[in-house]
Write a protein that holds these residues in place. Structure first.
Motif, short mmCIF file in Angstrom:
data_model
loop_
_atom_site.label_atom_id
_atom_site.label_comp_id
_atom_site.label_asym_id
_atom_site.label_seq_id
_atom_site.Cartn_x
_atom_site.Cartn_y
_atom_site.Cartn_z
N UNK A 45 27.16 8.31 -2.96
CA UNK A 45 26.82 7.84 -1.60
C UNK A 45 26.03 8.89 -0.82
N UNK A 46 25.05 9.51 -1.49
CA UNK A 46 24.20 10.56 -0.90
C UNK A 46 25.02 11.67 -0.26
N UNK A 47 26.10 12.02 -0.92
CA UNK A 47 26.95 13.12 -0.45
C UNK A 47 27.45 13.91 -1.66
N UNK A 48 27.67 15.19 -1.44
CA UNK A 48 28.34 16.02 -2.44
C UNK A 48 29.82 15.98 -2.14
N UNK A 49 30.62 16.02 -3.17
CA UNK A 49 32.07 16.00 -3.02
C UNK A 49 32.64 17.24 -3.69
N UNK A 50 33.51 17.94 -2.97
CA UNK A 50 34.17 19.11 -3.53
C UNK A 50 35.66 19.01 -3.22
N UNK A 51 36.43 19.80 -3.95
CA UNK A 51 37.87 19.84 -3.68
C UNK A 51 38.29 21.29 -3.54
N UNK A 52 39.43 21.50 -2.94
CA UNK A 52 39.85 22.86 -2.63
C UNK A 52 41.35 22.90 -2.37
N UNK A 53 41.88 24.12 -2.38
CA UNK A 53 43.22 24.33 -1.84
C UNK A 53 43.16 24.06 -0.34
N UNK A 54 44.30 23.97 0.29
CA UNK A 54 44.34 23.67 1.72
C UNK A 54 43.93 24.85 2.60
N UNK A 55 43.91 26.05 2.04
CA UNK A 55 43.55 27.20 2.86
C UNK A 55 42.71 28.17 2.05
N UNK A 56 42.05 29.05 2.77
CA UNK A 56 41.19 30.05 2.16
C UNK A 56 39.97 30.27 3.04
N UNK A 57 39.17 31.23 2.66
CA UNK A 57 38.00 31.59 3.48
C UNK A 57 37.04 30.43 3.67
N UNK A 58 36.73 29.71 2.59
CA UNK A 58 35.80 28.57 2.67
C UNK A 58 36.32 27.53 3.67
N UNK A 59 37.59 27.20 3.56
CA UNK A 59 38.20 26.21 4.45
C UNK A 59 38.16 26.69 5.89
N UNK A 60 38.52 27.95 6.12
CA UNK A 60 38.49 28.50 7.48
C UNK A 60 37.09 28.42 8.07
N UNK A 61 36.09 28.77 7.26
CA UNK A 61 34.72 28.77 7.76
C UNK A 61 34.24 27.35 8.07
N UNK A 62 34.57 26.40 7.19
CA UNK A 62 34.14 25.01 7.41
C UNK A 62 34.85 24.38 8.61
N UNK A 63 36.06 24.79 8.88
CA UNK A 63 36.76 24.26 10.06
C UNK A 63 36.11 24.76 11.36
N UNK A 64 35.55 25.97 11.32
CA UNK A 64 34.88 26.53 12.50
C UNK A 64 33.48 25.96 12.68
N UNK A 65 32.79 25.71 11.55
CA UNK A 65 31.40 25.26 11.61
C UNK A 65 31.13 24.42 10.36
N UNK A 66 30.92 23.15 10.54
CA UNK A 66 30.77 22.24 9.40
C UNK A 66 29.39 22.33 8.73
N UNK A 67 28.46 23.05 9.34
CA UNK A 67 27.12 23.17 8.74
C UNK A 67 27.18 24.01 7.47
N UNK A 68 26.45 23.57 6.47
CA UNK A 68 26.39 24.33 5.23
C UNK A 68 25.07 24.06 4.53
N UNK A 69 24.75 24.90 3.58
CA UNK A 69 23.61 24.65 2.72
C UNK A 69 24.14 24.65 1.28
N UNK A 70 23.35 24.13 0.37
CA UNK A 70 23.79 24.09 -1.01
C UNK A 70 22.62 24.34 -1.94
#
Length: 151
Positions: A45-70
């Motif tokens: 659906x024109x989206x990337x899907x990832x999975x993760x643990x509930x916590x960690x640096x990546x999660x903290x950063x995405x909660x503060x700012x949802x913008x990302x590049x890939x």
């Protein structure tokens, strides 16, 4: 893009690179600086899907700012040259920008996890309620992407 002769403009060709690649790297930033992380991923659906643990640096950063590049790339071989500066690489790559969305409903988590499973040839499956509770699933809505190749 500086090398227009290497640009991939066909969306289907970019999706073919995404479908073949084994790793997606996402780039994030916060007040401490940039952060890049390689991930298993899926596409749907024109989206990337990832999975993760509930916590960690990546999660903290995405909660503060949802913008990302890939970045997603495939190395198709080294091009040997007569001198060090004449060497090169055959490659295909896609880079893009998007926004990460934490998904919460069991149906959407199931869909995202199955996109990841299908990407690696694992088919689809039903995940238990426990499985869905123990994982964070993130959808990266792609806002733009470009492709490049060197045959």
């Amino acid at each position: 893009m500086r090398r227009k002769d290497r640009e991939i403009t066909d969306p289907a060709e970019m999706e073919a690179v995404i479908a073949e690649a084994a790793v997606c790297r996402i780039g994030l930033a916060d007040e401490t600086g940039p952060y890049i992380v390689p991930l298993c991923f899926g596409y749907g659906d024109r989206a990337l899907w990832i999975h993760s643990a509930h916590e960690g640096r990546k999660i903290d950063m995405l909660r503060k700012d949802s913008r990302c590049c890939f970045g997603i790339d495939i190395c198709d071989g080294i091009i040997r040259g007569g001198s060090p500066c004449s060497w090169g690489m055959r490659y295909r790559s896609v880079i893009g920008f998007g926004r990460a969305v934490f998904v919460h409903t069991p149906e959407e988590k199931q869909y995202g996890l199955n996109c990841i499973m299908q990407h690696y040839g694992g088919g689809t499956r039903a995940f238990s309620e426990r499985d869905l509770r123990t994982v964070t699933v993130i959808r990266i809505d792609i806002e733009s992407m470009t492709g490049k190749k060197h045959d």
